[in-house]
Motif scaffolding. Sequence first.
Motif, PDB file in Angstrom:
ATOM      1  N   ILE A 204       0.836  -1.197   0.000  1.00 57.40           N
ATOM      2  CA  ILE A 204       0.000   0.000   0.000  1.00 57.40           C
ATOM      3  C   ILE A 204       0.873   1.249   0.000  1.00 57.40           C
ATOM      4  O   ILE A 204       0.557   2.250  -0.652  1.00 57.40           O
ATOM      5  CB  ILE A 204      -0.957  -0.012   1.208  1.00 57.40           C
ATOM      6  N   ASP A 205       2.009   1.196   0.706  1.00 56.76           N
ATOM      7  CA  ASP A 205       2.899   2.357   0.744  1.00 56.76           C
ATOM      8  C   ASP A 205       3.445   2.690  -0.641  1.00 56.76           C
ATOM      9  O   ASP A 205       3.645   3.853  -0.982  1.00 56.76           O
ATOM     10  CB  ASP A 205       4.026   2.140   1.751  1.00 56.76           C
ATOM     11  N   ASP A 214       2.971  11.784   1.069  1.00 56.73           N
ATOM     12  CA  ASP A 214       4.196  11.786   1.875  1.00 56.73           C
ATOM     13  C   ASP A 214       4.094  10.934   3.132  1.00 56.73           C
ATOM     14  O   ASP A 214       5.095  10.400   3.602  1.00 56.73           O
ATOM     15  CB  ASP A 214       4.556  13.227   2.298  1.00 56.73           C
ATOM     16  N   TYR A 215       2.892  10.855   3.721  1.00 58.97           N
ATOM     17  CA  TYR A 215       2.770  10.124   4.993  1.00 58.97           C
ATOM     18  C   TYR A 215       1.369   9.559   5.142  1.00 58.97           C
ATOM     19  O   TYR A 215       0.427   9.955   4.449  1.00 58.97           O
ATOM     20  CB  TYR A 215       3.100  11.034   6.177  1.00 58.97           C
ATOM     21  N   PHE A 216       1.246   8.609   6.061  1.00 60.80           N
ATOM     22  CA  PHE A 216      -0.060   8.047   6.390  1.00 60.80           C
ATOM     23  C   PHE A 216      -0.061   7.650   7.862  1.00 60.80           C
ATOM     24  O   PHE A 216       0.987   7.613   8.517  1.00 60.80           O
ATOM     25  CB  PHE A 216      -0.412   6.859   5.485  1.00 60.80           C
ATOM     26  N   LEU A 239       9.874   5.358   8.392  1.00 58.79           N
ATOM     27  CA  LEU A 239       9.890   5.477   6.938  1.00 58.79           C
ATOM     28  C   LEU A 239       9.827   4.086   6.331  1.00 58.79           C
ATOM     29  O   LEU A 239      10.611   3.202   6.689  1.00 58.79           O
ATOM     30  CB  LEU A 239      11.163   6.191   6.487  1.00 58.79           C
ATOM     31  N   THR A 240       8.884   3.862   5.414  1.00 59.09           N
ATOM     32  CA  THR A 240       8.783   2.563   4.766  1.00 59.09           C
ATOM     33  C   THR A 240       9.834   2.448   3.671  1.00 59.09           C
ATOM     34  O   THR A 240      10.419   3.456   3.260  1.00 59.09           O
ATOM     35  CB  THR A 240       7.386   2.362   4.137  1.00 59.09           C
ATOM     36  N   GLY A 339      11.865   0.899   8.070  1.00 60.18           N
ATOM     37  CA  GLY A 339      11.452  -0.439   8.483  1.00 60.18           C
ATOM     38  C   GLY A 339      10.259  -0.921   7.699  1.00 60.18           C
ATOM     39  O   GLY A 339       9.553  -0.147   7.044  1.00 60.18           O
ATOM     40  N   LYS A 340      10.030  -2.217   7.744  1.00 58.21           N
ATOM     41  CA  LYS A 340       8.888  -2.840   7.081  1.00 58.21           C
ATOM     42  C   LYS A 340       7.768  -2.976   8.106  1.00 58.21           C
ATOM     43  O   LYS A 340       7.925  -3.642   9.129  1.00 58.21           O
ATOM     44  CB  LYS A 340       9.284  -4.201   6.522  1.00 58.21           C
ATOM     45  N   LEU A 341       6.641  -2.348   7.824  1.00 58.24           N
ATOM     46  CA  LEU A 341       5.535  -2.312   8.774  1.00 58.24           C
ATOM     47  C   LEU A 341       4.862  -3.671   8.899  1.00 58.24           C
ATOM     48  O   LEU A 341       4.829  -4.472   7.963  1.00 58.24           O
ATOM     49  CB  LEU A 341       4.496  -1.275   8.330  1.00 58.24           C
ATOM     50  N   ASN A 342       4.293  -3.882  10.073  1.00 64.50           N
ATOM     51  CA  ASN A 342       3.523  -5.089  10.333  1.00 64.50           C
ATOM     52  C   ASN A 342       2.104  -4.923   9.780  1.00 64.50           C
ATOM     53  O   ASN A 342       1.498  -3.860   9.881  1.00 64.50           O
ATOM     54  CB  ASN A 342       3.457  -5.325  11.849  1.00 64.50           C
ATOM     55  N   GLU A 343       1.574  -5.975   9.173  1.00 61.57           N
ATOM     56  CA  GLU A 343       0.195  -5.933   8.692  1.00 61.57           C
ATOM     57  C   GLU A 343      -0.734  -5.779   9.892  1.00 61.57           C
ATOM     58  O   GLU A 343      -0.617  -6.525  10.869  1.00 61.57           O
ATOM     59  CB  GLU A 343      -0.121  -7.206   7.915  1.00 61.57           C
ATOM     60  N   SER A 344      -1.676  -4.837   9.818  1.00 63.65           N
ATOM     61  CA  SER A 344      -2.429  -4.513  11.030  1.00 63.65           C
ATOM     62  C   SER A 344      -3.641  -3.644  10.699  1.00 63.65           C
ATOM     63  O   SER A 344      -3.834  -3.205   9.569  1.00 63.65           O
ATOM     64  CB  SER A 344      -1.519  -3.757  12.010  1.00 63.65           C
TER      65      SER A 344
END
Length: 895
Positions: A204-205, A214-216, A239-240, A339-344
């Motif tokens: 999604i990023d 720029d951000y979410f 930051l993704t 970093g790689k975000l956690n699905e959530s």
Amino acid sequence: MINRIKQKPELKGNLTLVWNAHLPFIRHQDQDDCLEECWFYEAMTETYLPLLEVMNHLHDDQIDFRLTFAMTPTLISLFSDPLMQERYRVYLQKQIQLAAAEQLRLANATALLPLARRCSERFRELQMMYESCQGDVVAAFKVFQDLGLIEIVTSAATHGYLPLMKTEEAIRAQIMTAVRTYEGHFGRKPRGFWLPECGYTPGIDRILKQAGVDYFFTDSSAVAFAAPQPNRELMAPLLTPYGVTAFPCDPESVSQVWSAKHAEDFLANRHKQAQHWLHWLDRKPIIVSSFDAELFGHCWYEGPAFLEQLCRKIHLDQHAIKMITPSEYLDEYPIADVGKLNESSWGRNHSAEMWLQGHNDWIYRHLHQAEERMIRLATKHEHLARHGKLSAQVLKRTLNQAARELMLAQSSDWAFIMDSQTDVDYAVRRTKDHLGNFHHLCDQIDRELVEEDHLTALEERNPIFADIRYQDYISIHKLSPIPIIPSLADWETLLAETSHRTNVFMLAWEYPPKQVGGLSRAVHELSEALAARGEIIHVITTSVQGAPAFEMMNGVYVHRLPIDHSGNTHFYHWAFEMNLAMIDHLVRWRENGGRIDLLHAHDWMVFHTAREIKASYGIPLIATIHATEWGRNQGNLYADLQNKIHQLEWKLTYEASRVFVCSAYMKEEVERIFHLPPDKVSVHPNGIETQVSLAPVHRPVIAGQQDKVIFYIGRLVYEKGIQILIAAMPAILSHVPQAKLVIAGSGPMEAELRANSAHLGDRVAFAGFVSDDYRTQLYQAAEVCVIPSLYEPFGIVALEAIAHKRPLILSDTGGLAEIIRHGVDGFKALPGHVDSLAWHVSEMLLQPQLALQMADSAYQLLQQHYQWAHIAEQIQDEYRRLTHGQLAIEAIAKH
């Protein structure tokens, strides 16, 4: 007597208050007494007008405040709809009349009469406020955004739960429609995005980045369980890998908003929270408190009053806690951990459970089928040619209305209502109605016969997204990943696109968004430059989280392959597994009718693939050697691994018909160490786009107004020589006390370099990983850019500095030495020589006019010799010489 002056308290932290302002599209054309429309009237009366009232009070009293509103496109559409505006006026008038009747009824009830009078007064106040903005609530919010007091961000078009959508095209359509809706109402692009239900899944990023976001905002668990674990935990955004910033919502502050002491207690707790983190963070913490907007007023009557008190108390607090918008925070702190975000999600158990369980899971097979049908139709009618009896105009209207109906069916509200078991019949009916309308329109397109009266009725019933574009659903790839081929039609489409001309296959272990070193960028820019010149270019590379397995990216066909390996596999062995995957992929491509006319291999990592495919099919091979193991280690190949890599490099150059290098220095090196004939090796330098914005930008905080900035950007490894520049700083400071070295980048030497520069205090600053925008700010702040490399086959960063018109000092070594003329376009210092580097940097800082003259001269060289279009033309000529000979051999063989 000593005058005691009250000191302004130290800023402890930042507070971002976010309101998720959303309602589903509950407009009903033919009903003016629909129960669900009351949701809108109540929200307007109890939440949105009171919030505007709070902001008016604060502004009138010159109270500085910052609030953030995430307004969904469906809510904005309801706010802006003339029918809904008129119906709300009627609703208010009815409430005023009802309040008047209540006063008559309670005339003798002394306990209740004051309440009835207050209700009457309140409705009249709201009516005056509504009419003061002529019913245009969106414009009223826009006024405060234009004043810089609030920031408004967008969300998905119909608040669809993005992780449960099947296709990237459907997610993209929701996001792009939202961005265009926002632009139409606010006259600017949205910087921020509220993920519906804070639902995040990898990829999604990337789509948000493509949309210019720029951000979410995310649920706390997305960042708390990111990989690697974020150093600043939840007190700073992350930051993704695609360069979009994720702000985690803070659970502690949200849970305390109901405190009986209200604003005072809430603020006191934020002080404690910020003070706790301040002691060990390298920046002021940011606390992101996010709420459903209707909590304030609709669910909690005192909510707007709480907000006004809070803003006033923070103002009186002399900004020990500072209210800040996300954009202001990013301008102040552009550097972030990656970093790689956690699905959530912020739903039950931080997962998709609320939107996918026994009461609502039946909807997804229908929604997914509709997505796929929409993609097929949009792709088929991409160019809007006349379709049988349908004119292009009618076809476009029908496709756009089908897209509207699909998006309305995707609203997360319907699944949420089914889960909560509140207004289930309504939610089921809305889902089925929109899907029924969608398929009816699609059937009419397939039959080439559209009932225009019915189409017009649907457009009037659901007048949302006036600038919707069905083209958002056009397939992002004409063929799905190989070997996963979902349909024969997709397969045939790609073969038809690529069968008529030469197909060049680039082999590279990294390619954007995977970017470890300079190889990724060089292959990426060369590939796109060749594609722009009409070449059919495929890049075979490795998978990366969030990126599609196959896509056409700016004209280049990108194949990303998953690599089977264990978590502790050494890179050398991982590279072998990568080659096996690449070989399988290319064999499957060839056996299914795909063309491979030329292989272009980049460095030793892809040797096995290059040799196998070349030998199996008799395909010409070009090898680009970006750097050598011999050069990186200055000829000292003691370790077994170093010798293995050296041997693979030699074998690759032996197998290749041509060898490309980026500088004359590298040409001499590969000819000598690999014993290559000179006519086998060609020099093709790396290039750079010179369309760099030179407009002034905000000066970064890291560069003080009086500082004379020396800028280094690159990996923090030994061969880059940054340790030499740090060693030169005392001598530079003795001549130019205002000098400050800013180091951007990361690498294995970072801890050692920080320790070595500690005695220089704030005269050396480490910026870490930097975004593209922040890198531009640092370049513009620099008085001089320095590249002190000990070994450098080329040095793309030198071109980057020149493109920004910054004065340049580099080591007189390798390919770097060939880029500029000493004393004309910049200075060349002796490699590894502290005194030489110190003298040249000091001289550049002390003679700013001379420095700028040299920067202008270097820019002219850049325009003449280092444009990708020119370099691609030269490489294209080399391709032609190899492939024309091969095609001639094939033609003879056929006869």
